[in-house]
Design a protein around this motif. Structure first.
Motif, PDB file in Angstrom:
ATOM      1  N   VAL A  21      34.081  73.494 -18.183  1.00  0.00           N
ATOM      2  CA  VAL A  21      35.087  74.528 -18.413  1.00  0.00           C
ATOM      3  C   VAL A  21      35.419  75.255 -17.111  1.00  0.00           C
ATOM      4  CG1 VAL A  21      35.521  76.717 -19.583  1.00  0.00           C
ATOM      5  CG2 VAL A  21      34.464  74.845 -20.825  1.00  0.00           C
ATOM      6  N   LYS A  22      34.401  75.541 -16.306  1.00  0.00           N
ATOM      7  CA  LYS A  22      34.599  76.396 -15.137  1.00  0.00           C
ATOM      8  C   LYS A  22      34.715  75.666 -13.809  1.00  0.00           C
ATOM      9  CE  LYS A  22      32.062  80.306 -17.010  1.00  0.00           C
ATOM     10  NZ  LYS A  22      30.897  81.165 -16.827  1.00  0.00           N
ATOM     11  N   GLY A  23      33.812  74.713 -13.555  1.00  0.00           N
ATOM     12  CA  GLY A  23      33.601  74.321 -12.183  1.00  0.00           C
ATOM     13  C   GLY A  23      34.150  73.008 -11.691  1.00  0.00           C
ATOM     14  N   LEU A  24      34.314  72.010 -12.524  1.00  0.00           N
ATOM     15  CA  LEU A  24      34.703  70.698 -12.024  1.00  0.00           C
ATOM     16  C   LEU A  24      36.216  70.612 -11.875  1.00  0.00           C
ATOM     17  CD1 LEU A  24      32.322  68.385 -14.061  1.00  0.00           C
ATOM     18  CD2 LEU A  24      32.025  69.256 -11.758  1.00  0.00           C
ATOM     19  N   LYS A  25      36.651  70.272 -10.685  1.00  0.00           N
ATOM     20  CA  LYS A  25      38.085  70.253 -10.384  1.00  0.00           C
ATOM     21  C   LYS A  25      38.637  68.836 -10.217  1.00  0.00           C
ATOM     22  CE  LYS A  25      38.164  74.743  -9.981  1.00  0.00           C
ATOM     23  NZ  LYS A  25      38.394  75.499 -11.169  1.00  0.00           N
ATOM     24  N   ASP A  26      37.873  67.838 -10.595  1.00  0.00           N
ATOM     25  CA  ASP A  26      38.305  66.453 -10.439  1.00  0.00           C
ATOM     26  C   ASP A  26      39.469  66.171 -11.391  1.00  0.00           C
ATOM     27  OD1 ASP A  26      38.551  63.642 -10.375  1.00  0.00           O
ATOM     28  OD2 ASP A  26      36.441  63.431  -9.857  1.00  0.00           O
ATOM     29  N   PRO A  27      40.613  65.717 -10.876  1.00  0.00           N
ATOM     30  CA  PRO A  27      41.768  65.467 -11.753  1.00  0.00           C
ATOM     31  C   PRO A  27      41.564  64.292 -12.708  1.00  0.00           C
ATOM     32  CG  PRO A  27      42.242  64.765  -9.517  1.00  0.00           C
ATOM     33  CD  PRO A  27      40.921  65.471  -9.475  1.00  0.00           C
ATOM     34  N   ARG A  28      40.581  63.432 -12.431  1.00  0.00           N
ATOM     35  CA  ARG A  28      40.321  62.299 -13.326  1.00  0.00           C
ATOM     36  C   ARG A  28      39.676  62.738 -14.627  1.00  0.00           C
ATOM     37  NH1 ARG A  28      36.902  58.741  -9.250  1.00  0.00           N
ATOM     38  NH2 ARG A  28      36.133  60.833  -8.849  1.00  0.00           N
ATOM     39  N   ILE A  29      39.025  63.894 -14.602  1.00  0.00           N
ATOM     40  CA  ILE A  29      38.312  64.363 -15.789  1.00  0.00           C
ATOM     41  C   ILE A  29      39.314  65.010 -16.727  1.00  0.00           C
ATOM     42  CG2 ILE A  29      36.522  65.898 -16.654  1.00  0.00           C
ATOM     43  CD1 ILE A  29      35.102  65.535 -13.969  1.00  0.00           C
ATOM     44  N   GLY A  30      39.503  64.379 -17.879  1.00  0.00           N
ATOM     45  CA  GLY A  30      40.459  64.872 -18.858  1.00  0.00           C
ATOM     46  C   GLY A  30      39.819  65.879 -19.797  1.00  0.00           C
ATOM     47  N   PHE A  31      40.313  65.896 -21.016  1.00  0.00           N
ATOM     48  CA  PHE A  31      39.783  66.795 -22.039  1.00  0.00           C
ATOM     49  C   PHE A  31      38.494  66.183 -22.577  1.00  0.00           C
ATOM     50  CE2 PHE A  31      39.616  68.512 -26.381  1.00  0.00           C
ATOM     51  CZ  PHE A  31      39.588  69.856 -26.059  1.00  0.00           C
ATOM     52  N   VAL A  32      37.360  66.641 -22.045  1.00  0.00           N
ATOM     53  CA  VAL A  32      36.053  66.046 -22.327  1.00  0.00           C
ATOM     54  C   VAL A  32      35.279  66.925 -23.292  1.00  0.00           C
ATOM     55  CG1 VAL A  32      33.870  65.308 -21.314  1.00  0.00           C
ATOM     56  CG2 VAL A  32      35.969  65.039 -20.034  1.00  0.00           C
ATOM     57  N   THR A  33      34.589  66.279 -24.220  1.00  0.00           N
ATOM     58  CA  THR A  33      33.656  66.965 -25.099  1.00  0.00           C
ATOM     59  C   THR A  33      32.295  66.307 -24.936  1.00  0.00           C
ATOM     60  OG1 THR A  33      35.407  67.405 -26.702  1.00  0.00           O
ATOM     61  CG2 THR A  33      33.148  67.595 -27.484  1.00  0.00           C
ATOM     62  N   ILE A  34      31.289  67.104 -24.656  1.00  0.00           N
ATOM     63  CA  ILE A  34      29.925  66.588 -24.566  1.00  0.00           C
ATOM     64  C   ILE A  34      29.378  66.551 -25.988  1.00  0.00           C
ATOM     65  CG2 ILE A  34      27.620  66.943 -23.606  1.00  0.00           C
ATOM     66  CD1 ILE A  34      29.767  66.322 -21.513  1.00  0.00           C
ATOM     67  N   THR A  35      29.060  65.344 -26.465  1.00  0.00           N
ATOM     68  CA  THR A  35      28.611  65.200 -27.849  1.00  0.00           C
ATOM     69  C   THR A  35      27.099  65.223 -27.987  1.00  0.00           C
ATOM     70  OG1 THR A  35      28.722  62.796 -27.654  1.00  0.00           O
ATOM     71  CG2 THR A  35      30.656  63.919 -28.550  1.00  0.00           C
ATOM     72  N   GLY A  36      26.390  64.964 -26.911  1.00  0.00           N
ATOM     73  CA  GLY A  36      24.937  64.989 -27.000  1.00  0.00           C
ATOM     74  C   GLY A  36      24.282  64.702 -25.669  1.00  0.00           C
ATOM     75  N   VAL A  37      23.032  65.106 -25.566  1.00  0.00           N
ATOM     76  CA  VAL A  37      22.231  64.840 -24.371  1.00  0.00           C
ATOM     77  C   VAL A  37      20.849  64.411 -24.836  1.00  0.00           C
ATOM     78  CG1 VAL A  37      21.214  65.813 -22.280  1.00  0.00           C
ATOM     79  CG2 VAL A  37      23.468  66.580 -23.019  1.00  0.00           C
ATOM     80  N   LYS A  38      20.366  63.330 -24.266  1.00  0.00           N
ATOM     81  CA  LYS A  38      18.997  62.880 -24.541  1.00  0.00           C
ATOM     82  C   LYS A  38      18.240  62.861 -23.222  1.00  0.00           C
ATOM     83  CE  LYS A  38      19.810  60.218 -28.670  1.00  0.00           C
ATOM     84  NZ  LYS A  38      19.697  58.952 -29.357  1.00  0.00           N
ATOM     85  N   VAL A  39      17.091  63.504 -23.219  1.00  0.00           N
ATOM     86  CA  VAL A  39      16.240  63.549 -22.035  1.00  0.00           C
ATOM     87  C   VAL A  39      14.966  62.778 -22.351  1.00  0.00           C
ATOM     88  CG1 VAL A  39      14.977  65.053 -20.452  1.00  0.00           C
ATOM     89  CG2 VAL A  39      17.186  65.777 -21.334  1.00  0.00           C
ATOM     90  N   THR A  40      14.558  61.922 -21.424  1.00  0.00           N
ATOM     91  CA  THR A  40      13.328  61.164 -21.638  1.00  0.00           C
ATOM     92  C   THR A  40      12.135  62.117 -21.658  1.00  0.00           C
ATOM     93  OG1 THR A  40      13.125  60.768 -19.263  1.00  0.00           O
ATOM     94  CG2 THR A  40      14.222  59.061 -20.576  1.00  0.00           C
ATOM     95  N   ASP A  41      11.049  61.670 -22.267  1.00  0.00           N
ATOM     96  CA  ASP A  41       9.868  62.523 -22.397  1.00  0.00           C
ATOM     97  C   ASP A  41       9.275  62.917 -21.047  1.00  0.00           C
ATOM     98  OD1 ASP A  41      10.030  62.616 -25.140  1.00  0.00           O
ATOM     99  OD2 ASP A  41       8.633  60.950 -25.453  1.00  0.00           O
ATOM    100  N   ASP A  42       9.446  62.061 -20.027  1.00  0.00           N
ATOM    101  CA  ASP A  42       8.924  62.418 -18.703  1.00  0.00           C
ATOM    102  C   ASP A  42       9.911  63.279 -17.909  1.00  0.00           C
ATOM    103  OD1 ASP A  42      10.866  60.596 -17.997  1.00  0.00           O
ATOM    104  OD2 ASP A  42       9.522  59.259 -16.909  1.00  0.00           O
ATOM    105  N   MET A  43      11.065  63.594 -18.502  1.00  0.00           N
ATOM    106  CA  MET A  43      12.096  64.484 -17.946  1.00  0.00           C
ATOM    107  C   MET A  43      12.715  63.962 -16.650  1.00  0.00           C
ATOM    108  SD  MET A  43      11.583  67.594 -19.753  1.00  0.00           S
ATOM    109  CE  MET A  43      10.153  68.155 -20.631  1.00  0.00           C
ATOM    110  N   HIS A  44      12.723  62.665 -16.462  1.00  0.00           N
ATOM    111  CA  HIS A  44      13.297  62.103 -15.245  1.00  0.00           C
ATOM    112  C   HIS A  44      14.714  61.581 -15.439  1.00  0.00           C
ATOM    113  CE1 HIS A  44       9.362  62.566 -13.547  1.00  0.00           C
ATOM    114  NE2 HIS A  44       9.769  62.074 -12.398  1.00  0.00           N
TER     115      HIS A  44
END
Length: 122
Positions: A21-44
């Motif tokens: 919403v605030k910071g990315l100014k790349d014109p290639r990035i359109g109307f994006v919705t983040i639907t989910g994030v999965k982080v491995t158990d070792d957090m890497h």
């Protein structure tokens, strides 16, 4: 009880959504919705799932734009998440939304064909 990786995934989700919403100014990035994030158990590794409204070319361009912004996003994650190691980020297009639309259109076709069959029988 939540695992630590789930809490980190939630924090990463909020941070990336805010950055979009605030910071990315790349014109290639359109109307994006983040639907989910999965982080491995070792957090890497954090896999970030997103959707985009638009054509296949716009989806690919958005994915390229997000991948080119990975370094900036990791730097911002390092500032806000107080972790010893900031996870690597992988962006993947979330196809589940497309499957949902496809299933919905098939169900509408079935419903409309059943209604037309009922009208012909009457």
């Amino acid at each position: 009880m939540f695992k630590r990786s789930e809490k980190v995934a939630e924090a990463v989700h909020e941070l990336i959504s805010e950055l979009l919403v605030k910071g990315l100014k790349d014109p290639r990035i359109g109307f994006v919705t983040i639907t989910g994030v999965k982080v491995t158990d070792d957090m890497h590794l954090a896999t970030v799932y997103f959707t985009v409204i638009g054509s296949d070319a716009e989806k690919k361009a958005t994915e390229q734009g997000l991948n080119s912004a990975r370094g900036f996003i990791r730097k911002e994650m390092g500032k806000s998440l107080r972790m010893r190691y900031v996870p690597d980020i992988v962006f993947k297009y979330d196809v589940s939304v497309d499957y949902g639309y496809r299933i919905e259109s098939i169900l509408k076709e079935i419903s409309s064909s059943e209604q037309s069959d009922d009208k012909q029988d009457s």
